[in-house]
Design a protein around this motif. Structure first.
Motif, PDB file in Angstrom:
ATOM      1  N   HIS A  51      16.812 -15.737  35.302  1.00 24.53           N
ATOM      2  CA  HIS A  51      15.567 -16.462  35.554  1.00 24.53           C
ATOM      3  C   HIS A  51      14.393 -15.524  35.782  1.00 24.53           C
ATOM      4  CE1 HIS A  51      17.222 -15.947  39.707  1.00 24.53           C
ATOM      5  NE2 HIS A  51      15.957 -15.788  40.037  1.00 24.53           N
ATOM      6  N   TYR A 100      22.332 -10.982  39.616  1.00 20.83           N
ATOM      7  CA  TYR A 100      23.263 -12.067  39.934  1.00 20.83           C
ATOM      8  C   TYR A 100      24.619 -11.722  39.379  1.00 20.83           C
ATOM      9  CZ  TYR A 100      20.352 -16.226  41.169  1.00 20.83           C
ATOM     10  OH  TYR A 100      19.537 -17.152  41.757  1.00 20.83           O
ATOM     11  N   GLU A 103      16.090  -8.769  40.496  1.00 15.03           N
ATOM     12  CA  GLU A 103      17.219  -9.397  41.182  1.00 15.03           C
ATOM     13  C   GLU A 103      18.420  -9.344  40.255  1.00 15.03           C
ATOM     14  OE1 GLU A 103      16.775 -13.670  41.777  1.00 15.03           O
ATOM     15  OE2 GLU A 103      17.905 -13.567  43.644  1.00 15.03           O
ATOM     16  N   GLU A 143      11.765 -20.297  37.466  1.00 19.27           N
ATOM     17  CA  GLU A 143      11.804 -20.829  38.823  1.00 19.27           C
ATOM     18  C   GLU A 143      10.398 -20.765  39.393  1.00 19.27           C
ATOM     19  OE1 GLU A 143      16.284 -19.242  40.087  1.00 19.27           O
ATOM     20  OE2 GLU A 143      14.584 -18.904  41.429  1.00 19.27           O
ATOM     21  N   HIS A 145       9.599 -12.099  40.598  1.00 19.80           N
ATOM     22  CA  HIS A 145      10.722 -11.227  40.203  1.00 19.80           C
ATOM     23  C   HIS A 145      11.388 -11.753  38.945  1.00 19.80           C
ATOM     24  CE1 HIS A 145      12.867 -14.206  42.802  1.00 19.80           C
ATOM     25  NE2 HIS A 145      13.833 -14.082  41.915  1.00 19.80           N
TER      26      HIS A 145
HETATM   27 CO    CO Z   1      15.563 -15.248  41.989  1.00 17.05          CO
END
Ligand code: CO
Length: 135
Positions: A9, A132, A130, A56, A80
């Motif tokens: 994202h 994930y 970031e 997002e 981000h």
């Molecule tokens: Co995020």
């Protein structure tokens, strides 16, 4: 080196979620998947799927959160980007060994089984990154 899988994202910080949603929905035809309030982070997040990724929209809910301060200082905009990796612990160890500045030394485990960690923008040319690892 552990594999990067996809862009998960892009997070955009907004002062007004409804207004931002109207733009992305009306001007680009994106569909809202859901809105989530994360009280531990004092934010409301709208998730708009786009291909294999999501946009997002993040609205701070309290004045004194880190995100609210970021918004007050830098204004609305890109906050981000998040990349899904195969093995987040291995990736963090690898980055650390190369002298990359990490914000999270260890991945944080979320309720849904997702693990995440942030990389400091000082090491990435100004991009808060970031990572994930999805369950
Ligand atoms: Co995020």
């Amino acid at each position: 080196m552990t594999a990067l899988k996809r862009l998960d994202h892009v997070a955009v910080l907004v002062p007004d979620l409804e207004e931002a949603l109207a733009f992305w929905q009306d001007q680009f035809g994106l569909l809202l998947d859901h809105v989530e309030t994360v009280s531990s982070m004092a934010v409301k997040i709208a998730f708009l799927p786009l291909g294999e990724s999501e946009i997002e929209l993040v609205q701070p809910l309290s004045e004194d959160s880190g995100l609210a301060k970021f918004l007050a200082k830098r204004g609305p905009g890109l906050h981000h980007i998040c990349i899904e990796v195969e093995d987040i612990a291995a990736k963090l160890a690898d980055l650390r060994s190369r002298g990359v500045r990490l914000i999270d030394e260890d991945p944080m485990l979320m309720d849904d089984g997702r693990q995440l960690a942030f990389i400091h923008p000082q090491s990435t040319g100004g991009v808060l990154l970031e990572l994930y690892e999805l369950p």
